[in-house]
Design a protein around this motif. Structure first.
Motif, short mmCIF file in Angstrom:
data_model
loop_
_atom_site.label_atom_id
_atom_site.label_comp_id
_atom_site.label_asym_id
_atom_site.label_seq_id
_atom_site.Cartn_x
_atom_site.Cartn_y
_atom_site.Cartn_z
N ASP E 90 0.84 -1.21 0.00
CA ASP E 90 0.00 0.00 0.00
C ASP E 90 0.87 1.26 0.00
O ASP E 90 2.04 1.22 0.37
N ARG E 116 3.00 6.84 -2.69
CA ARG E 116 2.14 7.45 -3.71
C ARG E 116 2.45 8.95 -3.83
O ARG E 116 3.38 9.42 -3.17
N CYS E 134 1.89 2.72 -5.32
CA CYS E 134 0.50 2.30 -5.17
C CYS E 134 -0.31 3.44 -4.60
O CYS E 134 0.04 4.00 -3.55
N ALA E 135 -1.40 3.79 -5.26
CA ALA E 135 -2.22 4.93 -4.82
C ALA E 135 -3.04 4.62 -3.59
O ALA E 135 -3.61 5.52 -2.97
N GLN E 136 -3.13 3.35 -3.23
CA GLN E 136 -3.99 3.01 -2.08
C GLN E 136 -3.36 3.42 -0.77
O GLN E 136 -2.28 2.96 -0.40
N GLY E 137 -4.07 4.26 -0.03
CA GLY E 137 -3.57 4.78 1.24
C GLY E 137 -3.74 3.80 2.39
O GLY E 137 -4.05 2.62 2.19
N THR E 138 -3.57 4.30 3.58
CA THR E 138 -3.51 3.46 4.78
C THR E 138 -4.36 4.08 5.89
O THR E 138 -4.80 5.22 5.78
N VAL E 139 -4.53 3.32 6.97
CA VAL E 139 -5.27 3.81 8.14
C VAL E 139 -4.28 4.18 9.24
O VAL E 139 -3.07 4.12 9.06
#
Lengths: 229, 229, 229, 229, 229, 229
Positions: E90, E116, E134-139
């Protein structure tokens, strides 16, 4: 210059049999989710489950010479742990080396590289966790360290540490943490036995773990499926 | 334009049974560490061990038409070797094609692509070495070569060459080298039998291979572990 | 916000047993080569073959909380289908969750992530198709959807769809297509039985499928091997 | 035993400059979609485009000794092609070896392994197609063949063959086919120029290639999108 | 329980600028081919070259909370080193975090996970070595350790160690070894300069390194190419 | 049977330019972390950023025929989205097809397969997001669907949906959600601008997001480094 360290302490070895029974997943949880080797290490046959004190061995890519050196350092109840100094999937290990290890009472091999002769190893029931199966052998040209602290499949392993391996993978427990981790693992297994009985009887994890309130707080909603039109 | 070459010489086939017994790792060593196909080719069940004369077959990606053509060229004791002209993991081969090959006495299949129906193939005990297992089938649209020289999983294979496959992988021996390689492999196995007996009896490889002097010359030193403080 | 959809229609479930018998490769063909999940999903033991109505479950990376929520939505004859919202190979599922699913009559698990306790799951013969085997467990922190339409291993799966899994992989059949696809699959199997008998008797696919003329039209030529000089 | 073959014929080299201009994709098509090396070989900087006569070189895993031997065999207009005898991604090649190749007029390097010093290689504008970038160097212990026929990234390459490399990858043309392939490639480029002009002017490929009838015969239908309700 | 270790010694930092100039391949050789992180870590733009004292940071899969905690521990001349506790690609890091690091004088980021906003990072010229884009972020849910000893991309890194990163990859030098390794690296570069001049002038490595005799001893033979018939 | 769906609604296209400015990472967050295509899709040159209405196209493995069909369905402001029915990395697309798309005003190509002619595509500045670069071309034999709902790189995409692609990857926004997601994305960007200014001024994320209390509640402790002895 490369060294072979001798007379490595192995006092954690007396706990190995119980570690093998508890299993990798449990031990990994019991020491706070640390020490797991990369899942690319897989057993060449299943089921398989061993634990023992680590003898560590570095090897050059495509060169298994130091395994011969490491075998002399192995004793009853050890697990040989081999890591290449550069990624390599050649077949470093086969049935002759396994015969040699077995004659010394070694419990198994963990290697972040390739192995071969797996039909023979399976027939011997000599357990091996490896990264690859590859018939291509190796040379004997380059020296490297035996029984120094290494990184194998992403984890640091010192000689004398306890290595546990089963169908789920491989985990390492530092020598000085072995008593404490074993104790935590025992407790975890005992707790799981009770939970298993309740779950088998049909109780939901949602209730057993009392999760419903926290799920609602996080915003989870229940809705009925819309009828098809 | 694509061709099917017929009447391929198979005189090396008489050596196949002995090659199968010697095994892939031994044969690979015996011909100077050459001829090994990429380790991505794995048997769909274990143990499995065959050897035979190669019938070679090119296939287009997602198109297994030429396997039907190649089957007609297969005879008792052959191994069918299939390579896609572009990397593809679709399921080119299943139990119907295996039934057809078996009816012709073919020993097994080596394919750098996918296969399916592996439960049925396992029950039939028809041995297959493949790159992938994939239920997705193929079409029958494109023609390609049968029984020409191909590159399969990184190795050149000519029709009539001997292909040996077992749990360790797949190796090819050129038709004209077969006698010589077989002889070298026999000697190697005989030598290994003696070594195995000595290793099982506890002799160290370090001594059996007389390695200690050369290790010292390369600078390897032995030191005792430091006591913990 | 995440939702759990309840009272999902399962009328296609009555066809599941027959789908399991027909197998993944056949069903995939029968619905026009659609619906196959990525071949990275593999059974943790073989042979294994199940079919059932999908209960779908999203999970956060490294977080298996929603599996507990999904289990409550499972009923006799369901297959639980789990997909992570970000690629993850941690061990989301082990023998305790399997015990819970089994107590509810669930047929198996399909998960595009990792599982653990595979020795125990194998002993229980609880069938699981997974992307990885990994001893590393997960936390319980994040909520996500249950029984919404998901993408799992490259395929869209809606709750109530029929999921079929065997040694070749996993395929999904949309709930409303189930009757039609089942019928096409039955016909395909019947036709294959006849073909198998002919191929076993030695008839060539080239003749059985009448391929020779079309091969010639595409330009395929037959030539004899040149003699060695 | 390993050999170095000297005085390799290079008569195809006079065609190299024109091959470089035509490019890999065109040449690959022009020789019937054969000869393409695996796409894992990528240029370390872009744009880059070279062609030349192959000097071939085998290397042991983690051992670049033979590159030194091969350099002596290189001449103005050659491309050095290196393949490891076992898969390896170590950095076999850096700026010193590039300086040596450049001083001999070598056009570039193709290597199915790793390279390093890529900042310096980029600044020198010495073109390299490699499988990996890796700072880990190699030893000089093992001899292997130079200027024998090899398999590199899945393709057979003989010394004196023409190797063409650009941003799309690497292709090999057999020495004896070079004239014929070059001619076919020239024609292909000429035809493409005309097509490009028509496509840029807005003509559809469907019309230019006269595809509509054949599409309809294959069953393709056109339907209007249903309005949303 | 997770800890943040403060007041980490950074005395090796004064050597960082010179390490950056010497480069990763040279430093790796100079410390006996140890300390190289896995080559999967690549710079998001090239050229890029930095060195600095390590601030180490563990993160949970899909959770970048601890990066915020680690930033407070960063000072002028540091390199932030981030490793996930379970493999994850991620996008943990983007332009906002880079702005924060830059305001504190941090030289760059090394992360065995995804990043990203790489267009913005490139425009800022903030150097990052990452495993994935990867453009998907995190918590931000899970706590973990900051400034403890970690394993990142296969290497052990302690806070205060020197991390050097350039177009070839990333290497770590233990804090206490920094003086010694720097000295060895300087000597190596000086020697290479002389060799480069000789190679550029056309001298062969075979002669400069005096290899011919040893090659002959290993059995290498020179033969002339056979003329075509 | 395959269909081409015509007259697809494109009303979301008027929002495309603003989506392109906001970027993939922002849009992905703004729609609740959904819709991101697998990170294996990478731009062939950087920087690149486009958005447009999807024209969807299925292709058989190694067969680009349907791209010609799809081009006729493309209009000004579209993005062509191509997915193979079986995984394939062949070069489906090159400069001629790009010339055709450009003449129709198409903004870019997203393809879960390979492309070629990338030097020419780069010179044209025609943006492409692809899974692979491969010079191997394709045939024109098999028909498939155009402008039906597809799964591409793990995400469902319907014709008329908005596809946004930049250096970070590719995201899809369902046609009916476009207004709402755009609005959320705008707000997110505005909020980020303020945060960036504060972080650049040296404020810590720990303070700006008020994290310290929650970290302490989760058990995070601060300890000073122990002095070396």
């Amino acid at each position: 210059m490369p060294v072979v360290v001798t007379k490595v302490p192995r006092e954690a070895g007396r706990l190995a049999d119980e570690f093998a029974t508890l299993g990798v997943a449990t031990v990994h949880e019991a020491q706070g989710r640390t020490g797991l080797l990369h899942r690319r290490l897989r057993p060449i046959f299943r089921p398989a489950a061993v634990a023992g004190t680590a003898v560590t061995c570095e090897v050059a890519p495509g060169d298994n010479w130091m395994i011969h050196v490491a075998i002399e350092q192995c004793r009853e109840g050890d697990v040989l742990v081999v890591t290449p100094t550069s990624a390599c999937t050649d077949g470093y290990f086969g049935d002759l080396l396994a015969a040699s290890l077995r004659s010394r009472g070694v419990s198994g091999l963990v290697i972040d590289a390739g192995v071969r002769d797996i039909a023979a190893l399976t027939e011997m029931q000599f357990p091996v966790w490896a990264r690859a199966i590859c018939a291509q052998g190796t040379v004997k040209e380059t020296v490297a360290n035996v029984n120094t602290s290494i990184v194998c499949a992403g984890q640091r392993i010192a000689p004398g540490d306890v290595v546990i391996a089963d169908d789920d993978g491989v985990v390492v427990v530092a020598r000085k943490d072995a008593e404490r981790v074993l104790d935590a693992a025992r407790k975890r297994v005992a707790a799981e036995e009770k939970k298993r009985a309740r779950l088998e009887a049909g109780e939901l994890g949602l209730d057993m773990y009392d999760m419903r309130k926290r799920l609602a707080e996080k915003g989870l909603r229940y809705v009925e499926a819309e009828p098809d039109d």
